[in-house]
Scaffold this motif. Sequence first.
Motif, PDB file in Angstrom:
ATOM      1  N   VAL A  42       0.915  -1.352   0.093  1.00 26.33           N
ATOM      2  CA  VAL A  42      -0.064   0.057  -0.036  1.00 26.33           C
ATOM      3  C   VAL A  42       0.974   1.353   0.063  1.00 26.33           C
ATOM      4  O   VAL A  42       0.452   2.308  -0.626  1.00 26.33           O
ATOM      5  N   MET A  43       2.182   1.131   0.766  1.00 24.09           N
ATOM      6  CA  MET A  43       3.018   2.198   0.839  1.00 24.09           C
ATOM      7  C   MET A  43       3.416   2.569  -0.765  1.00 24.09           C
ATOM      8  O   MET A  43       3.726   3.772  -1.144  1.00 24.09           O
ATOM      9  N   THR A  49       0.866   6.379  -6.920  1.00 21.72           N
ATOM     10  CA  THR A  49      -0.195   7.223  -7.545  1.00 21.72           C
ATOM     11  C   THR A  49      -0.028   8.563  -7.177  1.00 21.72           C
ATOM     12  O   THR A  49      -0.569   9.490  -8.076  1.00 21.72           O
ATOM     13  N   ALA A  50       0.670   8.946  -6.119  1.00 22.77           N
ATOM     14  CA  ALA A  50       1.147  10.414  -6.196  1.00 22.77           C
ATOM     15  C   ALA A  50       2.064  10.977  -7.469  1.00 22.77           C
ATOM     16  O   ALA A  50       2.052  11.788  -7.643  1.00 22.77           O
ATOM     17  N   LEU A  51       3.169  10.013  -7.548  1.00 25.58           N
ATOM     18  CA  LEU A  51       3.888  10.279  -8.645  1.00 25.58           C
ATOM     19  C   LEU A  51       3.190  10.323 -10.244  1.00 25.58           C
ATOM     20  O   LEU A  51       3.281  11.318 -10.836  1.00 25.58           O
ATOM     21  N   VAL A  52       2.036   9.719 -10.083  1.00 24.89           N
ATOM     22  CA  VAL A  52       1.247   9.691 -11.458  1.00 24.89           C
ATOM     23  C   VAL A  52       0.259  10.823 -11.383  1.00 24.89           C
ATOM     24  O   VAL A  52       0.434  11.577 -12.396  1.00 24.89           O
ATOM     25  N   TYR A  53      -0.166  11.278 -10.327  1.00 25.52           N
ATOM     26  CA  TYR A  53      -0.860  12.307 -10.172  1.00 25.52           C
ATOM     27  C   TYR A  53       0.201  13.721 -10.438  1.00 25.52           C
ATOM     28  O   TYR A  53      -0.399  14.796 -11.042  1.00 25.52           O
ATOM     29  N   GLU A  54       1.124  13.593  -9.910  1.00 22.84           N
ATOM     30  CA  GLU A  54       2.185  14.704 -10.036  1.00 22.84           C
ATOM     31  C   GLU A  54       2.442  15.010 -11.684  1.00 22.84           C
ATOM     32  O   GLU A  54       2.740  16.173 -12.053  1.00 22.84           O
ATOM     33  N   LEU A  59      -6.479  13.579 -11.499  1.00 23.18           N
ATOM     34  CA  LEU A  59      -6.738  12.411 -10.435  1.00 23.18           C
ATOM     35  C   LEU A  59      -7.202  11.047 -11.115  1.00 23.18           C
ATOM     36  O   LEU A  59      -7.060  10.211 -10.442  1.00 23.18           O
ATOM     37  N   THR A  60      -7.994  11.038 -12.203  1.00 21.88           N
ATOM     38  CA  THR A  60      -8.559   9.907 -12.797  1.00 21.88           C
ATOM     39  C   THR A  60      -7.200   9.153 -13.138  1.00 21.88           C
ATOM     40  O   THR A  60      -7.727   7.540 -12.984  1.00 21.88           O
ATOM     41  N   ALA A  64      -6.904   5.043 -11.823  1.00 19.15           N
ATOM     42  CA  ALA A  64      -6.864   3.898 -12.661  1.00 19.15           C
ATOM     43  C   ALA A  64      -5.773   2.969 -11.956  1.00 19.15           C
ATOM     44  O   ALA A  64      -5.870   1.918 -12.046  1.00 19.15           O
ATOM     45  N   VAL A  65      -4.696   3.577 -11.387  1.00 18.91           N
ATOM     46  CA  VAL A  65      -3.542   3.068 -11.050  1.00 18.91           C
ATOM     47  C   VAL A  65      -3.926   2.053  -9.768  1.00 18.91           C
ATOM     48  O   VAL A  65      -3.875   0.884  -9.538  1.00 18.91           O
ATOM     49  N   HIS A  66      -4.671   3.022  -9.014  1.00 14.36           N
ATOM     50  CA  HIS A  66      -5.244   2.176  -7.841  1.00 14.36           C
ATOM     51  C   HIS A  66      -6.303   1.038  -8.252  1.00 14.36           C
ATOM     52  O   HIS A  66      -6.423  -0.102  -7.376  1.00 14.36           O
TER      53      HIS A  66
END
Length: 79
Positions: A42-43, A49-54, A59-60, A64-66
């Motif tokens: 989870v970490m 997911t933070a890197l993908v958002y950045e 957010l989508t 999608a990664v989640h």
Amino acid sequence: MAEAAADRQAAPLAVSFGLRWRYLLSGLLFTVIHPAASSVGVMALAVVTALVYERTGRLTASMAVHFGYNLMVMALWTL
């Protein structure tokens, strides 16, 4: 230049912490609300997911990664 000033006004904590600390802090908060047995995965998911958002600003994309992570976990549970 104006973009950086707007970022400082909108999210002062985001600017005061470096990117690494932001990812780690959000990852730790995300990990706390999940079962301890899955904390490493989870970490890692939280940081990704933070890197993908950045990178994408969407957010989508993080959602999608989640979703993909949850799908993989569910598939492994059925083995």
